[in-house]
Design a protein around this motif. Structure first.
Motif, PDB file in Angstrom:
ATOM      1  N   VAL A 135     -89.731 -35.025 -24.286  1.00  0.00           N
ATOM      2  CA  VAL A 135     -88.325 -34.646 -24.134  1.00  0.00           C
ATOM      3  C   VAL A 135     -87.791 -34.231 -25.499  1.00  0.00           C
ATOM      4  CG1 VAL A 135     -86.031 -35.383 -23.402  1.00  0.00           C
ATOM      5  CG2 VAL A 135     -88.054 -36.244 -22.209  1.00  0.00           C
ATOM      6  N   VAL A 136     -87.119 -33.088 -25.531  1.00  0.00           N
ATOM      7  CA  VAL A 136     -86.557 -32.545 -26.769  1.00  0.00           C
ATOM      8  C   VAL A 136     -85.091 -32.190 -26.528  1.00  0.00           C
ATOM      9  CG1 VAL A 136     -88.786 -31.632 -27.509  1.00  0.00           C
ATOM     10  CG2 VAL A 136     -87.245 -30.175 -26.177  1.00  0.00           C
ATOM     11  N   ALA A 137     -84.393 -31.828 -27.587  1.00  0.00           N
ATOM     12  CA  ALA A 137     -82.967 -31.524 -27.490  1.00  0.00           C
ATOM     13  C   ALA A 137     -82.713 -30.029 -27.583  1.00  0.00           C
ATOM     14  CB  ALA A 137     -82.191 -32.243 -28.595  1.00  0.00           C
ATOM     15  N   ALA A 138     -81.724 -29.564 -26.852  1.00  0.00           N
ATOM     16  CA  ALA A 138     -81.284 -28.177 -26.971  1.00  0.00           C
ATOM     17  C   ALA A 138     -80.797 -27.923 -28.393  1.00  0.00           C
ATOM     18  CB  ALA A 138     -80.161 -27.894 -25.976  1.00  0.00           C
ATOM     19  N   ASP A 139     -80.912 -26.683 -28.826  1.00  0.00           N
ATOM     20  CA  ASP A 139     -80.492 -26.245 -30.168  1.00  0.00           C
ATOM     21  C   ASP A 139     -81.349 -26.847 -31.272  1.00  0.00           C
ATOM     22  OD1 ASP A 139     -78.323 -24.698 -29.123  1.00  0.00           O
ATOM     23  OD2 ASP A 139     -77.172 -26.550 -28.917  1.00  0.00           O
ATOM     24  N   ASN A 140     -82.513 -27.346 -30.899  1.00  0.00           N
ATOM     25  CA  ASN A 140     -83.413 -27.921 -31.892  1.00  0.00           C
ATOM     26  C   ASN A 140     -83.990 -26.844 -32.797  1.00  0.00           C
ATOM     27  OD1 ASN A 140     -86.352 -27.091 -31.072  1.00  0.00           O
ATOM     28  ND2 ASN A 140     -85.404 -27.691 -29.132  1.00  0.00           N
ATOM     29  N   PHE A 141     -84.449 -27.275 -33.959  1.00  0.00           N
ATOM     30  CA  PHE A 141     -85.290 -26.417 -34.796  1.00  0.00           C
ATOM     31  C   PHE A 141     -86.390 -27.277 -35.390  1.00  0.00           C
ATOM     32  CE2 PHE A 141     -86.872 -24.347 -38.558  1.00  0.00           C
ATOM     33  CZ  PHE A 141     -87.098 -23.062 -38.090  1.00  0.00           C
ATOM     34  N   HIS A 142     -87.615 -27.062 -34.887  1.00  0.00           N
ATOM     35  CA  HIS A 142     -88.763 -27.816 -35.372  1.00  0.00           C
ATOM     36  C   HIS A 142     -89.827 -26.901 -35.976  1.00  0.00           C
ATOM     37  CE1 HIS A 142     -87.297 -31.509 -33.477  1.00  0.00           C
ATOM     38  NE2 HIS A 142     -87.077 -30.818 -32.379  1.00  0.00           N
ATOM     39  N   ASN A 186     -94.355 -40.105 -16.872  1.00  0.00           N
ATOM     40  CA  ASN A 186     -95.286 -39.257 -17.620  1.00  0.00           C
ATOM     41  C   ASN A 186     -94.755 -38.835 -18.988  1.00  0.00           C
ATOM     42  OD1 ASN A 186     -97.257 -39.324 -15.631  1.00  0.00           O
ATOM     43  ND2 ASN A 186     -96.467 -37.495 -14.598  1.00  0.00           N
ATOM     44  N   THR A 187     -93.577 -39.311 -19.345  1.00  0.00           N
ATOM     45  CA  THR A 187     -93.021 -38.981 -20.656  1.00  0.00           C
ATOM     46  C   THR A 187     -93.738 -39.793 -21.725  1.00  0.00           C
ATOM     47  OG1 THR A 187     -90.848 -38.517 -19.701  1.00  0.00           O
ATOM     48  CG2 THR A 187     -90.935 -38.901 -22.068  1.00  0.00           C
ATOM     49  N   VAL A 188     -94.214 -39.098 -22.748  1.00  0.00           N
ATOM     50  CA  VAL A 188     -94.935 -39.784 -23.820  1.00  0.00           C
ATOM     51  C   VAL A 188     -94.088 -39.904 -25.091  1.00  0.00           C
ATOM     52  CG1 VAL A 188     -97.193 -39.113 -22.939  1.00  0.00           C
ATOM     53  CG2 VAL A 188     -96.038 -37.630 -24.604  1.00  0.00           C
ATOM     54  N   ALA A 189     -93.085 -39.031 -25.240  1.00  0.00           N
ATOM     55  CA  ALA A 189     -92.296 -39.072 -26.471  1.00  0.00           C
ATOM     56  C   ALA A 189     -90.952 -38.395 -26.286  1.00  0.00           C
ATOM     57  CB  ALA A 189     -93.054 -38.406 -27.621  1.00  0.00           C
ATOM     58  N   VAL A 190     -90.007 -38.811 -27.126  1.00  0.00           N
ATOM     59  CA  VAL A 190     -88.750 -38.102 -27.329  1.00  0.00           C
ATOM     60  C   VAL A 190     -88.776 -37.609 -28.766  1.00  0.00           C
ATOM     61  CG1 VAL A 190     -86.245 -38.310 -27.499  1.00  0.00           C
ATOM     62  CG2 VAL A 190     -87.473 -39.460 -25.637  1.00  0.00           C
ATOM     63  N   LEU A 191     -88.643 -36.300 -28.948  1.00  0.00           N
ATOM     64  CA  LEU A 191     -88.699 -35.664 -30.260  1.00  0.00           C
ATOM     65  C   LEU A 191     -87.317 -35.122 -30.613  1.00  0.00           C
ATOM     66  CD1 LEU A 191     -90.054 -34.316 -32.732  1.00  0.00           C
ATOM     67  CD2 LEU A 191     -90.727 -32.433 -31.196  1.00  0.00           C
ATOM     68  N   LEU A 192     -86.734 -35.656 -31.694  1.00  0.00           N
ATOM     69  CA  LEU A 192     -85.368 -35.278 -32.065  1.00  0.00           C
ATOM     70  C   LEU A 192     -85.229 -35.137 -33.572  1.00  0.00           C
ATOM     71  CD1 LEU A 192     -83.336 -37.879 -29.953  1.00  0.00           C
ATOM     72  CD2 LEU A 192     -83.563 -35.443 -29.428  1.00  0.00           C
ATOM     73  N   GLU A 193     -84.280 -34.307 -33.993  1.00  0.00           N
ATOM     74  CA  GLU A 193     -83.783 -34.305 -35.370  1.00  0.00           C
ATOM     75  C   GLU A 193     -82.605 -35.282 -35.429  1.00  0.00           C
ATOM     76  OE1 GLU A 193     -83.364 -29.858 -36.648  1.00  0.00           O
ATOM     77  OE2 GLU A 193     -83.469 -29.980 -34.457  1.00  0.00           O
ATOM     78  N   PRO A 194     -82.629 -36.241 -36.336  1.00  0.00           N
ATOM     79  CA  PRO A 194     -81.484 -37.152 -36.449  1.00  0.00           C
ATOM     80  C   PRO A 194     -80.183 -36.422 -36.764  1.00  0.00           C
ATOM     81  CG  PRO A 194     -83.367 -38.011 -37.638  1.00  0.00           C
ATOM     82  CD  PRO A 194     -83.730 -36.619 -37.234  1.00  0.00           C
ATOM     83  N   ILE A 195     -80.294 -35.299 -37.457  1.00  0.00           N
ATOM     84  CA  ILE A 195     -79.197 -34.347 -37.656  1.00  0.00           C
ATOM     85  C   ILE A 195     -79.801 -32.970 -37.479  1.00  0.00           C
ATOM     86  CG2 ILE A 195     -77.524 -33.387 -39.284  1.00  0.00           C
ATOM     87  CD1 ILE A 195     -77.380 -36.110 -40.636  1.00  0.00           C
ATOM     88  N   GLN A 196     -79.198 -32.152 -36.633  1.00  0.00           N
ATOM     89  CA  GLN A 196     -79.755 -30.822 -36.379  1.00  0.00           C
ATOM     90  C   GLN A 196     -79.295 -29.854 -37.469  1.00  0.00           C
ATOM     91  OE1 GLN A 196     -78.724 -29.768 -32.269  1.00  0.00           O
ATOM     92  NE2 GLN A 196     -80.773 -30.410 -31.644  1.00  0.00           N
ATOM     93  N   GLY A 197     -80.224 -29.469 -38.331  1.00  0.00           N
ATOM     94  CA  GLY A 197     -79.881 -28.632 -39.468  1.00  0.00           C
ATOM     95  C   GLY A 197     -79.618 -27.183 -39.131  1.00  0.00           C
ATOM     96  N   GLU A 198     -80.598 -26.515 -38.539  1.00  0.00           N
ATOM     97  CA  GLU A 198     -80.474 -25.086 -38.247  1.00  0.00           C
ATOM     98  C   GLU A 198     -79.348 -24.816 -37.265  1.00  0.00           C
ATOM     99  OE1 GLU A 198     -81.852 -21.101 -38.875  1.00  0.00           O
ATOM    100  OE2 GLU A 198     -82.373 -22.980 -39.866  1.00  0.00           O
ATOM    101  N   ALA A 199     -79.034 -25.782 -36.433  1.00  0.00           N
ATOM    102  CA  ALA A 199     -77.965 -25.607 -35.440  1.00  0.00           C
ATOM    103  C   ALA A 199     -76.574 -25.647 -36.074  1.00  0.00           C
ATOM    104  CB  ALA A 199     -78.065 -26.684 -34.367  1.00  0.00           C
ATOM    105  N   GLY A 200     -76.517 -25.975 -37.375  1.00  0.00           N
ATOM    106  CA  GLY A 200     -75.228 -26.005 -38.047  1.00  0.00           C
ATOM    107  C   GLY A 200     -74.873 -27.366 -38.601  1.00  0.00           C
ATOM    108  N   VAL A 201     -75.904 -28.168 -38.925  1.00  0.00           N
ATOM    109  CA  VAL A 201     -75.736 -29.536 -39.447  1.00  0.00           C
ATOM    110  C   VAL A 201     -74.935 -30.371 -38.442  1.00  0.00           C
ATOM    111  CG1 VAL A 201     -75.253 -30.901 -41.505  1.00  0.00           C
ATOM    112  CG2 VAL A 201     -75.676 -28.460 -41.747  1.00  0.00           C
ATOM    113  N   LEU A 202     -75.486 -30.490 -37.247  1.00  0.00           N
ATOM    114  CA  LEU A 202     -74.846 -31.242 -36.167  1.00  0.00           C
ATOM    115  C   LEU A 202     -75.228 -32.711 -36.247  1.00  0.00           C
ATOM    116  CD1 LEU A 202     -75.383 -28.850 -33.105  1.00  0.00           C
ATOM    117  CD2 LEU A 202     -73.496 -28.889 -34.737  1.00  0.00           C
ATOM    118  N   VAL A 203     -74.233 -33.559 -36.429  1.00  0.00           N
ATOM    119  CA  VAL A 203     -74.432 -35.008 -36.459  1.00  0.00           C
ATOM    120  C   VAL A 203     -74.186 -35.536 -35.049  1.00  0.00           C
ATOM    121  CG1 VAL A 203     -73.667 -37.182 -37.476  1.00  0.00           C
ATOM    122  CG2 VAL A 203     -73.651 -35.081 -38.847  1.00  0.00           C
TER     123      VAL A 203
END
Length: 401
Positions: A135-142, A186-203
């Motif tokens: 599971v990942v978040a919208a507006d992510n940048f990885h 069947n979910t093995v992981a949640v992958l997130l940025e603690p703060i989304q940088g490329e999306a505009g520094v979203l806290v």
């Protein structure tokens, strides 16, 4: 034709146009300042997207690199070298984990984390082979590799690069309810940025990361924190997750780990996670090379002092106080961020983020735009308060014009 114009013209003719850089050609840099080929100085308020947390040409890092250059720079992982064990031991300790899997770039580290989560899911959790979900978040940048753009919502990064890699579920960032619904057996992981940088520094909302940690622990799912931009001092803590006293199962690190000298990245986790790998299942010729380890060891030593985290906290508080004074004045609609990291939304009537960045460049300040009318501010952590204030003065001047 000026040296700048000639260099830009040559670059446009002979390099792929996968970036749209500002029209400046840097020739040298020191601390928080860069000098172009014409001899003009610019205040760097981007810091290589946090790769240069410790500034340009940091003497400790350059000395560490130079000393290692005289000894050995590459062995491949076919052999041990005398910096590798220390690097893995010290980075694991910094993260409070058991093991390190070193790579080179941030995108490589994310790809490594994806493979790690899937293999852990099959061999430890017992998910049927081929059915693992992350599971990942919208507006992510990885990153922008084929697998990573498969779960991107950025059309520029994703469109016309398919067919896409399956196995990912996208939910809104900051929405715990949506995340809970997306997690299945069947979910093995949640992958997130603690703060989304490329999306505009979203806290994310307060309590979100703690909620993710609780949910993933209850559901036997790995919490993988992409701290490539947010980690290693940028937000005033060693890791951004610390602001909610959260420790993820997996840290994904890069950028500042190489001190702006060499590319260094790593996946860091406990033995019950990274211990799933066996020889031949994953690797990198340059990952964990002697030069990279020497520089990263110095970065880790610098972070252990706490000096850079403290600077990011104190100067970051000042930065955000000053930026928030601009909100509501007709030019800035919102400011977000933490530590020495801010996303500034410009009223579209006053110009695009690109236009504001170009005007700041003309005044000797370098920032970068993202998502239309947002500019990102992330100076090296070594910047002086006087230089930071000067840069903010130039921003006020541009916004008043």
């Amino acid at each position: 034709m000026s040296r700048t114009a000639a260099a830009i013209r040559s670059a446009d003719e002979h390099s792929a146009h996968n970036y749209h850089p500002l029209p400046i050609v840097v020739a040298s840099a020191e601390g928080a300042w860069m000098t172009d080929v014409e001899g003009r100085r610019y205040l760097d308020m981007l810091a290589g997207y946090s790769a240069l947390n410790f500034g340009h040409g940091n003497r400790r890092l350059i000395d560490a690199a130079r000393a290692q250059l005289e000894r050995v720079t590459l062995t491949s992982r076919a052999f041990h070298h005398d910096r590798f064990a220390d690097f893995c031991t010290e980075l694991a300790a910094l993260c409070g984990k058991d093991m390190v899997l070193p790579m080179n770039t941030g995108a490589e580290a994310v790809e490594t984390a994806v493979k790690t989560a899937r293999k852990w899911g099959y061999e430890v959790k017992g998910v049927p082979d081929g059915h693992a979900k992350i599971v990942v978040a919208a507006d992510n940048f990885h990153g922008r590799t084929t697998t990573i753009v498969s779960f991107s919502t950025d059309h520029d990064a994703r469109d016309h690069f398919g067919p896409y890699t399956p196995g990912f579920e996208i939910v809104p960032y900051g929405d715990l309810t949506a995340l809970a619904h997306a997690v299945t057996e069947n979910t093995v992981a949640v992958l997130l940025e603690p703060i989304q940088g490329e999306a505009g520094v979203l806290v994310p909302p307060a309590g979100y990361l703690a909620g993710v940690r609780e949910l993933t622990r209850e559901r036997n799912v790995l919490f993988m924190a992409d701290e490539i931009q947010s980690g290693l001092g940028r937000t005033g803590k060693t890791f951004a997750c610390e602001h909610e006293e959260v420790v993820p199962d997996v840290y994904i690190l890069g950028k500042a780990l190489g001190g702006g000298v060499v590319p260094v990245s790593a996946v860091v986790a406990d033995r019950d996670v990274l211990g799933v790998f066996r020889p031949g299942e994953h690797g990198s010729t340059f990952g964990g090379n002697p030069l990279a380890c020497a520089v990263a060891l110095e970065v880790i030593a610098m972070l252990r002092s706490g000096e850079y985290q403290q600077r990011a906290t104190e100067l970051g508080d000042h930065l955000h106080r000053e930026l928030n004074l601009l909100v509501g004045g007709g030019a800035v609609t919102a400011v977000r961020g933490r530590g020495l990291w801010a996303g500034v939304d410009i009223d579209p009537a006053r110009g695009t983020g690109r236009e504001i960045s170009e005007k700041l460049m003309e005044l000797g300040v370098l920032v970068k735009d993202t998502h239309g009318s947002t500019i990102r501010i992330a100076p090296p952590l070594v910047i002086s308060k006087e230089d930071l204030d000067w840069g903010l003065d130039q921003l006020r001047s541009v916004l008043a014009g």
